[in-house]
Design a protein around this motif. Structure first.
Motif, short mmCIF file in Angstrom:
data_model
loop_
_atom_site.label_atom_id
_atom_site.label_comp_id
_atom_site.label_asym_id
_atom_site.label_seq_id
_atom_site.Cartn_x
_atom_site.Cartn_y
_atom_site.Cartn_z
N ALA A 100 -37.57 3.69 -71.85
CA ALA A 100 -37.70 5.24 -72.34
C ALA A 100 -38.67 5.33 -73.77
N PHE A 101 -39.15 6.76 -73.17
CA PHE A 101 -39.66 7.28 -73.78
C PHE A 101 -39.49 8.43 -74.63
N ASP A 102 -39.73 8.15 -76.06
CA ASP A 102 -39.24 9.58 -76.72
C ASP A 102 -40.34 10.32 -77.17
N LEU A 103 -40.28 11.31 -76.62
CA LEU A 103 -41.77 12.49 -76.97
C LEU A 103 -41.31 13.20 -78.03
N SER A 104 -40.35 13.59 -78.70
CA SER A 104 -39.41 14.42 -79.08
C SER A 104 -39.85 13.56 -80.46
N GLY A 105 -39.81 12.70 -81.17
CA GLY A 105 -39.69 12.28 -82.77
C GLY A 105 -38.49 12.64 -83.06
N ILE A 106 -37.58 12.91 -83.43
CA ILE A 106 -36.45 13.16 -84.50
C ILE A 106 -35.39 12.57 -84.46
N LEU A 107 -34.48 12.67 -84.77
CA LEU A 107 -33.19 11.62 -84.98
C LEU A 107 -32.34 11.33 -84.16
N ARG A 108 -32.48 13.09 -83.68
CA ARG A 108 -31.33 13.06 -82.38
C ARG A 108 -32.10 12.16 -80.95
N SER A 109 -33.37 12.47 -81.08
CA SER A 109 -34.20 11.68 -79.75
C SER A 109 -34.59 10.10 -79.98
N GLY A 110 -34.24 10.01 -81.10
CA GLY A 110 -33.96 8.60 -81.39
C GLY A 110 -32.59 7.74 -81.10
N LEU A 111 -31.93 8.62 -81.45
CA LEU A 111 -30.65 8.06 -81.25
C LEU A 111 -30.17 7.95 -79.62
N ILE A 112 -30.76 9.16 -79.26
CA ILE A 112 -30.77 8.88 -77.61
C ILE A 112 -31.25 8.18 -76.87
N THR A 113 -32.68 7.49 -77.44
CA THR A 113 -33.62 6.22 -77.24
C THR A 113 -33.02 4.73 -77.34
N GLY A 123 -42.43 4.92 -78.63
CA GLY A 123 -42.07 5.83 -79.24
C GLY A 123 -43.23 6.56 -80.89
N PHE A 124 -43.80 7.39 -81.04
CA PHE A 124 -44.37 7.47 -82.35
C PHE A 124 -44.23 6.88 -83.79
N GLU A 125 -45.63 6.06 -84.36
CA GLU A 125 -44.31 5.26 -85.88
C GLU A 125 -44.39 6.64 -86.67
N GLU A 126 -45.38 7.43 -86.55
CA GLU A 126 -45.17 8.70 -87.51
C GLU A 126 -44.36 9.62 -86.84
N SER A 127 -43.66 9.67 -86.42
CA SER A 127 -42.30 10.28 -85.59
C SER A 127 -41.31 11.00 -87.22
N ASP A 128 -40.42 11.76 -86.92
CA ASP A 128 -39.53 11.68 -88.02
C ASP A 128 -38.39 11.70 -88.17
N GLU A 129 -38.15 11.92 -89.76
CA GLU A 129 -36.02 11.68 -89.76
C GLU A 129 -35.66 10.36 -88.87
N GLY A 130 -36.72 9.05 -89.58
CA GLY A 130 -36.27 8.18 -89.34
C GLY A 130 -35.82 7.58 -87.60
N SER A 131 -36.55 8.24 -86.47
CA SER A 131 -36.50 7.96 -85.41
C SER A 131 -37.43 6.39 -85.37
#
Length: 340
Positions: A100-113, A123-131
């Motif tokens: 699974a690739f999280d291209l958005s990098g926010i909490l919502r997309s992290g939870l979907i991941t 995903g990206f290590e510098e993504s936001d909101e704890g993702s």
């Protein structure tokens, strides 16, 4: 970080990139790289309702998981939102994705991941909101790179060839009915923007249209039709608005047929760049290094100010980056491009 060794038997891949329109276009080269490396893999995509129509019928995508994310924060839709989320979590979990690739990098997309239960969650290590907490593999994308190059880093991490940038579009009609009312030789102007601070004043676009040697076709969503009409009002009869009269796919033949595309930092700008239509992009608080038109045939116009880019959502008290950018400056750039 060196690429990991990924077995060729990868069967299921999930891309999580619900929005926005420009970001989805930026993700298409990533999709192309992954599918080219794993041609037999099933690829699914989590996308926002409304934007899903742009990806419908795509030969590289097996299933669209369509979410009404704009309703998720509205208390009046709580019941339907909970039902949608529970259904999404249950459905994703059953798929047993390999990656699974999280291209958005926010909490919502992290939870979907996380909900995907994929063996590899990237995903990206510098993504936001704890993702990044939800990823098994964190890749440094770099915040001073263009979004397309950042996404391709994720593809490169699993061994994909990222040496070229190609945009695989879903099938679209090369000639829509609205093309019949367009002048034979025209410029497209896109005067709206998702962020108000990124929007050069509509009357300036109108004045610019009045100075151009070619007629202008003004595009926007139906919700921004008033902005398009203001451009027409100041164009001295040289602009035509088709605001709200096309679908996302319906924009493609209109933009493809244009001589130039003049725009703010907005989704259709990236579509024009992907279609290799020369873009003149007006930038204010946004960073063109990250989100400018991709490619060497385009031009970005931005005032060099100590406060820019500030990434503001709303115009600030002075808004110099947009207020001080003159119509003549933009016109001169367009004129230079037409003469080369």
């Amino acid at each position: 970080m060196s690429p990991v060794v990924i077995p060729a038997r990868i069967k299921k891949i999930l891309i999580i990139k619900p929005s926005a329109f420009g970001d989805i276009i930026h993700s298409l080269p990533f999709l192309n790289a992954v599918k080219s490396t794993f041609p037999n893999a099933r690829i699914d995509w989590v996308v926002a309702h409304g934007l899903h129509t742009f990806l419908e019928g795509h030969p590289m995508i097996d299933k669209l998981w369509v979410i009404k994310k704009d309703q998720w924060k509205k208390i009046g839709y709580l019941k339907s939102t909970l039902n949608e989320i529970f259904g999404l979590v249950k459905g994703l979990g059953k798929e047993k994705y390999d990656i699974a690739f999280d291209l958005s990098g926010i909490l919502r997309s992290g939870l979907i991941t996380l909900a995907s239960k994929a063996y590899m969650k990237i995903g990206f290590e510098e993504s936001d909101e704890g993702s990044p907490f939800f990823y098994t593999h964190k890749i440094k994308g770099g915040m001073d790179n263009h979004a397309i190059d950042r996404y391709l880093k994720l593809a490169g991490f699993i061994g994909c060839d990222t040496s070229s940038v190609n945009y695989p579009f879903a099938p679209f009609d090369n000639h829509s009915d609205i093309c019949n009312i367009l002048p034979p030789n025209y410029v497209v102007i896109s005067p709206s923007a998702g962020k108000p601070a990124n929007q050069w004043p509509a009357e300036k676009y109108g004045e610019l249209a009045s100075m151009l040697p070619l007629p202008s076709v003004v595009i926007s969503s139906g919700a921004d039709a008033a902005i398009a009409e203001r451009v027409v009002k100041f164009s001295q009869g040289k602009a035509l608005s088709i605001a709200g009269k096309t679908t996302l796919k319906g924009l493609m033949p209109i933009i493809k047929g244009a001589r130039f595309f003049i725009t703010n930092d907005t989704g259709p700008m990236h579509l024009a760049a992907a279609l290799e239509v020369p873009v003149v992009a007006v930038f204010g608080p946004a960073n063109p290094v990250r989100t400018g038109p991709y490619g060497s045939i385009h031009r970005v116009i931005q005032k060099k100010l100590p406060c820019s880019p500030c990434y503001a959502w709303q115009p600030c008290s002075h808004w110099r980056c947009m207020n001080e950018l003159t119509v003549r400056e933009v016109f001169d750039v367009v004129k230079e491009m037409t003469e080369t």
